[in-house]
Design an enzyme around this catalytic site. Structure first.
Site, short mmCIF file in Angstrom:
data_model
loop_
_atom_site.label_atom_id
_atom_site.label_comp_id
_atom_site.label_asym_id
_atom_site.label_seq_id
_atom_site.Cartn_x
_atom_site.Cartn_y
_atom_site.Cartn_z
N GLU A 58 0.74 -1.30 -0.03
CA GLU A 58 -0.07 0.02 -0.12
C GLU A 58 0.71 1.25 0.11
O GLU A 58 0.45 2.39 -0.54
CB GLU A 58 -0.96 -0.08 1.25
CG GLU A 58 -1.90 -0.87 1.19
CD GLU A 58 -3.04 -0.92 0.16
OE1 GLU A 58 -3.10 0.30 -0.56
OE2 GLU A 58 -3.46 -2.01 -0.43
N TYR A 139 -6.90 6.01 3.71
CA TYR A 139 -7.22 5.09 2.83
C TYR A 139 -6.40 3.86 3.19
O TYR A 139 -6.75 2.49 3.02
CB TYR A 139 -6.68 5.72 1.42
CG TYR A 139 -6.29 4.52 0.40
CD1 TYR A 139 -7.62 3.63 -0.29
CD2 TYR A 139 -5.07 3.93 0.24
CE1 TYR A 139 -7.28 2.65 -1.22
CE2 TYR A 139 -4.93 2.77 -0.56
CZ TYR A 139 -6.02 2.41 -1.28
OH TYR A 139 -5.65 1.21 -2.33
N ASP A 157 -10.25 5.82 -2.60
CA ASP A 157 -9.14 6.19 -3.44
C ASP A 157 -9.83 7.00 -4.73
O ASP A 157 -10.91 7.04 -4.80
CB ASP A 157 -8.13 5.42 -3.57
CG ASP A 157 -8.56 4.40 -4.74
OD1 ASP A 157 -9.80 4.32 -5.02
OD2 ASP A 157 -7.75 3.28 -5.26
#
Length: 363
Positions: A58, A139, A157
Protein backbone atom coordinates in the site's frame (compact mmCIF):
# COMPACT_ATOMS: atom_id res chain seq x y z
CA UNK A 1 -32.96 2.35 -13.02
CA UNK A 2 -31.50 5.83 -12.39
CA UNK A 3 -31.86 7.32 -8.94
CA UNK A 4 -30.86 10.89 -9.77
CA UNK A 5 -31.53 13.45 -12.44
CA UNK A 6 -29.22 16.46 -12.88
CA UNK A 7 -32.16 18.87 -12.58
CA UNK A 8 -33.71 17.24 -9.54
CA UNK A 9 -33.69 19.83 -6.69
CA UNK A 10 -32.63 17.04 -4.36
CA UNK A 11 -29.79 15.98 -6.66
CA UNK A 12 -26.75 15.13 -4.54
CA UNK A 13 -28.50 15.77 -1.23
CA UNK A 14 -27.19 13.37 1.39
CA UNK A 15 -30.69 12.19 2.27
CA UNK A 16 -31.52 11.19 -1.30
CA UNK A 17 -28.13 9.59 -1.90
CA UNK A 18 -28.38 7.40 1.14
CA UNK A 19 -32.01 6.46 0.45
CA UNK A 20 -30.94 5.22 -2.97
CA UNK A 21 -27.84 3.62 -1.54
CA UNK A 22 -29.78 1.49 0.93
CA UNK A 23 -31.96 0.16 -1.87
CA UNK A 24 -28.93 -0.62 -4.00
CA UNK A 25 -26.38 -1.83 -1.43
CA UNK A 26 -26.79 -5.56 -1.97
CA UNK A 27 -27.14 -5.30 -5.74
CA UNK A 28 -24.15 -2.98 -6.15
CA UNK A 29 -21.76 -5.03 -4.03
CA UNK A 30 -22.97 -8.34 -5.52
CA UNK A 31 -22.37 -7.16 -9.09
CA UNK A 32 -18.92 -5.80 -8.23
CA UNK A 33 -17.92 -9.03 -6.50
CA UNK A 34 -19.14 -11.11 -9.44
CA UNK A 35 -17.18 -8.91 -11.83
CA UNK A 36 -14.11 -9.17 -9.60
CA UNK A 37 -14.28 -12.95 -9.59
CA UNK A 38 -13.74 -12.93 -13.35
CA UNK A 39 -11.72 -9.77 -14.00
CA UNK A 40 -9.85 -8.94 -10.78
CA UNK A 41 -6.10 -8.46 -10.97
CA UNK A 42 -3.88 -11.26 -9.69
CA UNK A 43 -1.45 -9.42 -7.40
CA UNK A 44 0.99 -11.14 -5.02
CA UNK A 45 -0.02 -9.13 -1.94
CA UNK A 46 -3.60 -10.35 -2.40
CA UNK A 47 -2.53 -13.91 -1.63
CA UNK A 48 -1.58 -13.16 1.97
CA UNK A 49 -3.00 -11.82 5.22
CA UNK A 50 0.45 -10.77 6.43
CA UNK A 51 -0.01 -7.16 7.53
CA UNK A 52 3.64 -6.35 6.76
CA UNK A 53 3.40 -7.44 3.12
CA UNK A 54 0.07 -5.69 2.65
CA UNK A 55 1.26 -2.47 4.32
CA UNK A 56 4.40 -2.50 2.18
CA UNK A 57 2.35 -2.81 -1.00
CA UNK A 58 0.00 0.00 0.00
CA UNK A 59 2.84 2.43 0.75
CA UNK A 60 4.65 1.61 -2.49
CA UNK A 61 1.48 1.96 -4.57
CA UNK A 62 0.74 5.46 -3.29
CA UNK A 63 1.26 7.71 -6.33
CA UNK A 64 2.68 4.72 -8.25
CA UNK A 65 1.23 2.53 -11.00
CA UNK A 66 0.76 -1.12 -10.08
CA UNK A 67 2.99 -2.27 -12.94
CA UNK A 68 5.92 -0.22 -11.65
CA UNK A 69 5.26 -0.75 -7.94
CA UNK A 70 5.13 -4.53 -8.18
CA UNK A 71 8.84 -4.81 -8.98
CA UNK A 72 9.77 -2.56 -6.05
CA UNK A 73 7.54 -4.57 -3.71
CA UNK A 74 9.22 -7.81 -4.78
CA UNK A 75 12.70 -6.33 -4.24
CA UNK A 76 11.80 -4.96 -0.80
CA UNK A 77 10.36 -8.32 0.23
CA UNK A 78 13.47 -10.17 -0.94
CA UNK A 79 15.80 -7.82 0.90
CA UNK A 80 13.67 -7.29 4.02
CA UNK A 81 11.17 -10.19 4.32
CA UNK A 82 10.01 -9.08 7.78
CA UNK A 83 9.17 -5.77 9.37
CA UNK A 84 11.93 -6.36 11.95
CA UNK A 85 14.57 -6.53 9.22
CA UNK A 86 13.24 -3.38 7.55
CA UNK A 87 13.26 -1.56 10.88
CA UNK A 88 16.90 -2.52 11.45
CA UNK A 89 18.00 -1.11 8.08
CA UNK A 90 19.42 2.39 7.81
CA UNK A 91 17.40 5.18 6.24
CA UNK A 92 20.04 5.49 3.52
CA UNK A 93 19.60 1.81 2.63
CA UNK A 94 15.84 2.21 2.37
CA UNK A 95 16.15 5.36 0.26
CA UNK A 96 18.61 3.61 -2.04
CA UNK A 97 16.19 0.71 -2.58
CA UNK A 98 13.37 3.21 -3.17
CA UNK A 99 15.35 5.17 -5.76
CA UNK A 100 13.33 5.87 -8.90
CA UNK A 101 9.88 5.71 -7.25
CA UNK A 102 9.75 9.39 -6.30
CA UNK A 103 7.84 10.98 -3.40
CA UNK A 104 10.71 10.01 -1.12
CA UNK A 105 8.89 11.02 2.04
CA UNK A 106 7.06 7.70 1.60
CA UNK A 107 10.34 5.82 2.04
CA UNK A 108 11.31 7.80 5.13
CA UNK A 109 7.86 7.24 6.63
CA UNK A 110 8.04 3.56 5.71
CA UNK A 111 11.25 3.14 7.66
CA UNK A 112 9.98 5.13 10.65
CA UNK A 113 6.68 3.22 10.73
CA UNK A 114 8.53 -0.12 10.62
CA UNK A 115 10.37 0.93 13.77
CA UNK A 116 7.05 1.95 15.37
CA UNK A 117 5.58 -1.48 14.60
CA UNK A 118 8.58 -3.31 16.05
CA UNK A 119 8.55 -1.15 19.18
CA UNK A 120 4.84 -1.90 19.63
CA UNK A 121 5.30 -5.64 19.18
CA UNK A 122 3.33 -5.88 15.94
CA UNK A 123 0.89 -4.15 13.64
CA UNK A 124 -2.20 -2.53 15.14
CA UNK A 125 -5.34 -4.44 14.15
CA UNK A 126 -7.72 -1.47 14.08
CA UNK A 127 -8.06 1.48 11.72
CA UNK A 128 -7.49 3.85 14.63
CA UNK A 129 -4.27 2.10 15.63
CA UNK A 130 -2.98 1.94 12.06
CA UNK A 131 -3.57 5.67 11.62
CA UNK A 132 -0.95 6.30 14.30
CA UNK A 133 1.77 4.85 12.05
CA UNK A 134 3.92 7.32 10.11
CA UNK A 135 2.74 7.74 6.54
CA UNK A 136 -0.55 5.89 7.06
CA UNK A 137 -3.67 7.86 6.19
CA UNK A 138 -7.34 6.93 6.08
CA UNK A 139 -7.12 5.01 2.81
CA UNK A 140 -4.04 2.99 3.77
CA UNK A 141 -5.37 2.21 7.23
CA UNK A 142 -8.65 0.93 5.79
CA UNK A 143 -6.81 -1.17 3.21
CA UNK A 144 -4.53 -2.84 5.77
CA UNK A 145 -7.36 -3.38 8.24
CA UNK A 146 -9.61 -5.03 5.66
CA UNK A 147 -7.00 -7.04 3.74
CA UNK A 148 -5.01 -8.24 6.75
CA UNK A 149 -7.59 -8.43 9.54
CA UNK A 150 -10.99 -8.61 7.82
CA UNK A 151 -12.19 -5.31 9.31
CA UNK A 152 -15.15 -3.89 7.32
CA UNK A 153 -13.37 -0.60 6.63
CA UNK A 154 -13.97 0.92 3.21
CA UNK A 155 -11.11 2.28 1.12
CA UNK A 156 -11.67 5.58 -0.68
CA UNK A 157 -9.19 6.40 -3.44
CA UNK A 158 -9.49 7.96 -6.89
CA UNK A 159 -11.01 4.82 -8.33
CA UNK A 160 -13.63 4.62 -5.58
CA UNK A 161 -14.53 8.31 -5.93
CA UNK A 162 -15.04 7.82 -9.65
CA UNK A 163 -17.18 4.67 -9.42
CA UNK A 164 -19.44 6.00 -6.65
CA UNK A 165 -19.84 9.49 -8.10
CA UNK A 166 -20.84 8.11 -11.50
CA UNK A 167 -23.05 5.32 -10.27
CA UNK A 168 -25.00 7.52 -7.86
CA UNK A 169 -24.71 10.71 -9.94
CA UNK A 170 -22.95 12.72 -7.24
CA UNK A 171 -21.51 16.07 -8.33
CA UNK A 172 -20.19 17.18 -4.95
CA UNK A 173 -16.47 17.96 -5.58
CA UNK A 174 -14.35 15.06 -4.42
CA UNK A 175 -11.57 17.41 -3.27
CA UNK A 176 -13.86 19.39 -0.96
CA UNK A 177 -14.42 18.80 2.74
CA UNK A 178 -18.08 18.01 2.03
CA UNK A 179 -17.04 15.56 -0.69
CA UNK A 180 -14.53 13.77 1.53
CA UNK A 181 -17.14 13.24 4.23
CA UNK A 182 -19.91 12.25 1.85
CA UNK A 183 -17.93 9.69 -0.11
CA UNK A 184 -16.32 8.23 3.02
CA UNK A 185 -19.77 7.72 4.55
CA UNK A 186 -21.21 6.31 1.34
CA UNK A 187 -18.29 3.92 0.83
CA UNK A 188 -18.61 2.75 4.42
CA UNK A 189 -22.30 1.99 3.97
CA UNK A 190 -21.76 0.04 0.76
CA UNK A 191 -19.11 -2.39 2.00
CA UNK A 192 -20.42 -5.89 2.86
CA UNK A 193 -19.39 -6.97 6.36
CA UNK A 194 -18.76 -10.57 5.30
CA UNK A 195 -16.33 -9.82 2.41
CA UNK A 196 -14.67 -6.46 3.06
CA UNK A 197 -11.29 -7.33 1.52
CA UNK A 198 -12.79 -8.71 -1.70
CA UNK A 199 -15.15 -5.75 -2.00
CA UNK A 200 -12.38 -3.19 -1.52
CA UNK A 201 -10.21 -4.93 -4.11
CA UNK A 202 -13.21 -5.22 -6.45
CA UNK A 203 -14.20 -1.56 -6.45
CA UNK A 204 -10.58 -0.42 -6.89
CA UNK A 205 -10.03 -2.80 -9.81
CA UNK A 206 -13.39 -1.84 -11.31
CA UNK A 207 -12.36 1.81 -11.31
CA UNK A 208 -8.91 1.04 -12.68
CA UNK A 209 -10.06 -1.33 -15.44
CA UNK A 210 -13.74 -0.74 -16.23
CA UNK A 211 -14.89 2.66 -15.01
CA UNK A 212 -11.70 4.43 -16.11
CA UNK A 213 -11.13 8.21 -16.06
CA UNK A 214 -11.36 8.45 -19.85
CA UNK A 215 -13.06 6.10 -22.30
CA UNK A 216 -14.76 3.90 -19.68
CA UNK A 217 -16.17 0.64 -21.02
CA UNK A 218 -19.80 1.61 -20.39
CA UNK A 219 -21.19 -0.64 -23.12
CA UNK A 220 -19.80 -3.71 -21.34
CA UNK A 221 -20.40 -2.47 -17.79
CA UNK A 222 -22.49 -4.79 -15.60
CA UNK A 223 -23.81 -1.73 -13.73
CA UNK A 224 -24.70 0.24 -16.85
CA UNK A 225 -28.50 -0.05 -16.54
CA UNK A 226 -28.60 1.45 -13.06
CA UNK A 227 -25.71 3.94 -13.44
CA UNK A 228 -27.02 7.48 -12.89
CA UNK A 229 -24.22 9.15 -14.84
CA UNK A 230 -24.75 6.97 -17.91
CA UNK A 231 -28.48 7.47 -17.79
CA UNK A 232 -28.07 11.24 -17.62
CA UNK A 233 -25.22 11.42 -20.15
CA UNK A 234 -22.81 12.77 -17.53
CA UNK A 235 -20.10 10.10 -17.42
CA UNK A 236 -17.44 12.48 -18.73
CA UNK A 237 -18.42 15.15 -16.17
CA UNK A 238 -18.02 13.02 -13.07
CA UNK A 239 -16.37 13.03 -10.64
CA UNK A 240 -16.15 16.78 -10.09
CA UNK A 241 -13.02 18.51 -8.79
CA UNK A 242 -12.79 22.06 -7.45
CA UNK A 243 -9.48 22.80 -9.09
CA UNK A 244 -5.84 21.87 -9.34
CA UNK A 245 -2.93 23.11 -7.26
CA UNK A 246 -0.82 25.60 -9.19
CA UNK A 247 2.40 24.12 -10.49
CA UNK A 248 5.49 26.15 -9.56
CA UNK A 249 8.52 26.33 -11.81
CA UNK A 250 12.05 26.27 -10.42
CA UNK A 251 15.46 26.29 -12.08
CA UNK A 252 18.33 24.18 -10.78
CA UNK A 253 21.96 24.52 -11.84
CA UNK A 254 24.19 21.59 -10.96
CA UNK A 255 27.94 21.28 -11.37
CA UNK A 256 29.45 17.81 -11.25
CA UNK A 257 32.95 18.33 -9.88
CA UNK A 258 35.25 15.38 -10.57
CA UNK A 259 38.83 15.37 -9.30
CA UNK A 260 41.33 12.55 -8.73
CA UNK A 261 38.72 9.81 -8.86
CA UNK A 262 36.34 11.55 -6.47
CA UNK A 263 33.23 13.69 -6.86
CA UNK A 264 31.59 16.31 -4.66
CA UNK A 265 28.10 15.56 -3.33
CA UNK A 266 25.89 16.34 -0.35
CA UNK A 267 22.80 14.94 1.35
CA UNK A 268 19.79 17.26 1.03
CA UNK A 269 18.40 18.45 4.33
CA UNK A 270 14.88 18.98 5.63
CA UNK A 271 12.58 21.74 4.44
CA UNK A 272 12.65 21.05 0.70
CA UNK A 273 11.94 18.23 -1.73
CA UNK A 274 14.25 15.18 -1.98
CA UNK A 275 15.07 15.26 1.73
CA UNK A 276 17.78 12.72 2.59
CA UNK A 277 18.89 12.14 -1.03
CA UNK A 278 22.29 12.98 -2.48
CA UNK A 279 23.13 15.51 -5.20
CA UNK A 280 26.13 17.21 -6.86
CA UNK A 281 27.00 20.83 -6.10
CA UNK A 282 23.92 23.02 -6.51
CA UNK A 283 24.75 26.47 -7.81
CA UNK A 284 21.15 27.68 -7.57
CA UNK A 285 21.64 28.76 -3.97
CA UNK A 286 22.44 32.33 -2.82
CA UNK A 287 26.07 33.44 -2.93
CA UNK A 288 26.14 33.46 0.87
CA UNK A 289 25.64 29.69 0.85
CA UNK A 290 28.72 29.31 -1.35
CA UNK A 291 30.88 31.53 0.86
CA UNK A 292 34.42 30.25 1.43
CA UNK A 293 34.21 27.88 -1.54
CA UNK A 294 35.81 27.88 -5.00
CA UNK A 295 32.58 27.05 -6.84
CA UNK A 296 32.44 30.35 -8.73
CA UNK A 297 35.95 29.83 -10.10
CA UNK A 298 35.33 26.19 -10.98
CA UNK A 299 32.15 27.17 -12.79
CA UNK A 300 34.13 29.36 -15.20
CA UNK A 301 35.94 26.32 -16.56
CA UNK A 302 32.98 23.92 -16.51
CA UNK A 303 31.59 22.33 -19.64
CA UNK A 304 27.89 22.20 -20.43
CA UNK A 305 26.51 18.64 -20.32
CA UNK A 306 22.79 19.41 -20.57
CA UNK A 307 20.54 22.47 -20.63
CA UNK A 308 16.88 22.94 -19.76
CA UNK A 309 16.25 19.34 -18.71
CA UNK A 310 12.64 19.16 -17.54
CA UNK A 311 11.63 17.12 -14.49
CA UNK A 312 8.09 17.24 -13.09
CA UNK A 313 7.23 16.68 -9.43
CA UNK A 314 3.73 16.72 -7.96
CA UNK A 315 3.41 20.51 -7.78
CA UNK A 316 6.73 21.61 -9.26
CA UNK A 317 8.25 21.78 -12.70
CA UNK A 318 12.04 21.74 -12.52
CA UNK A 319 14.28 23.11 -15.26
CA UNK A 320 17.84 21.94 -14.84
CA UNK A 321 21.23 22.84 -16.31
CA UNK A 322 24.06 20.39 -15.74
CA UNK A 323 27.79 21.16 -15.94
CA UNK A 324 30.95 19.08 -15.65
CA UNK A 325 34.15 20.42 -14.08
CA UNK A 326 37.40 18.46 -13.83
CA UNK A 327 39.92 20.67 -11.99
CA UNK A 328 43.45 19.39 -11.42
CA UNK A 329 43.26 20.09 -7.69
CA UNK A 330 40.32 19.73 -5.34
CA UNK A 331 38.59 23.06 -4.85
CA UNK A 332 37.16 24.21 -1.54
CA UNK A 333 33.52 23.08 -1.34
CA UNK A 334 30.51 24.86 0.16
CA UNK A 335 29.42 23.78 3.61
CA UNK A 336 27.71 20.41 3.69
CA UNK A 337 29.45 18.88 0.67
CA UNK A 338 31.93 16.03 0.78
CA UNK A 339 34.19 14.09 -1.55
CA UNK A 340 33.33 10.45 -2.31
CA UNK A 341 34.84 7.87 -4.63
CA UNK A 342 33.16 8.16 -8.01
CA UNK A 343 33.09 4.38 -8.30
CA UNK A 344 31.00 4.25 -5.10
CA UNK A 345 28.42 6.79 -6.31
CA UNK A 346 25.84 4.06 -6.90
CA UNK A 347 25.81 3.40 -3.15
CA UNK A 348 24.20 6.80 -2.54
CA UNK A 349 20.46 7.27 -3.04
CA UNK A 350 19.83 9.99 -5.60
CA UNK A 351 16.73 11.60 -7.14
CA UNK A 352 15.72 10.30 -10.54
CA UNK A 353 16.62 13.66 -12.08
CA UNK A 354 20.22 13.30 -10.90
CA UNK A 355 20.31 9.76 -12.28
CA UNK A 356 19.16 11.09 -15.64
CA UNK A 357 21.81 13.80 -15.60
CA UNK A 358 24.57 11.36 -14.71
CA UNK A 359 23.52 9.18 -17.64
CA UNK A 360 24.35 12.15 -19.90
CA UNK A 361 27.99 11.86 -18.85
CA UNK A 362 28.32 8.44 -20.48
CA UNK A 363 25.94 9.00 -23.40
Amino acid sequence: MCFFHPYDPLFCSKRRIFAAMKAERTYFSRVLLEWFGTHGRDLPWRHTHDAYLIWLSEIILQQTRVEQGRGYWERFVRRWPTVELLASATEDEVLREWQGLGYYSRARNLHAAAQQVVAAGGFPRSVEGLLRLRGVGAYTAAAIASFAFGVPAAVVDGNVYRVLSRYFGIDVPIDSTQGHRLFAALAGEMIPADRPADYNAAIMDFGAMQCTPTSPACAECPLAESCAARGAGRVAELPVKQGRTRVQERRLIYIYIRCKGEVAIRKRGAGDFWQGLWEPVLVEEPAAAQGGSDVAEVMKEAAVVAKDVVHVLSHRRLLCDFYLAEPKEKPALPAGYTWVKEQALDDYAKPRLIERLLERLTA
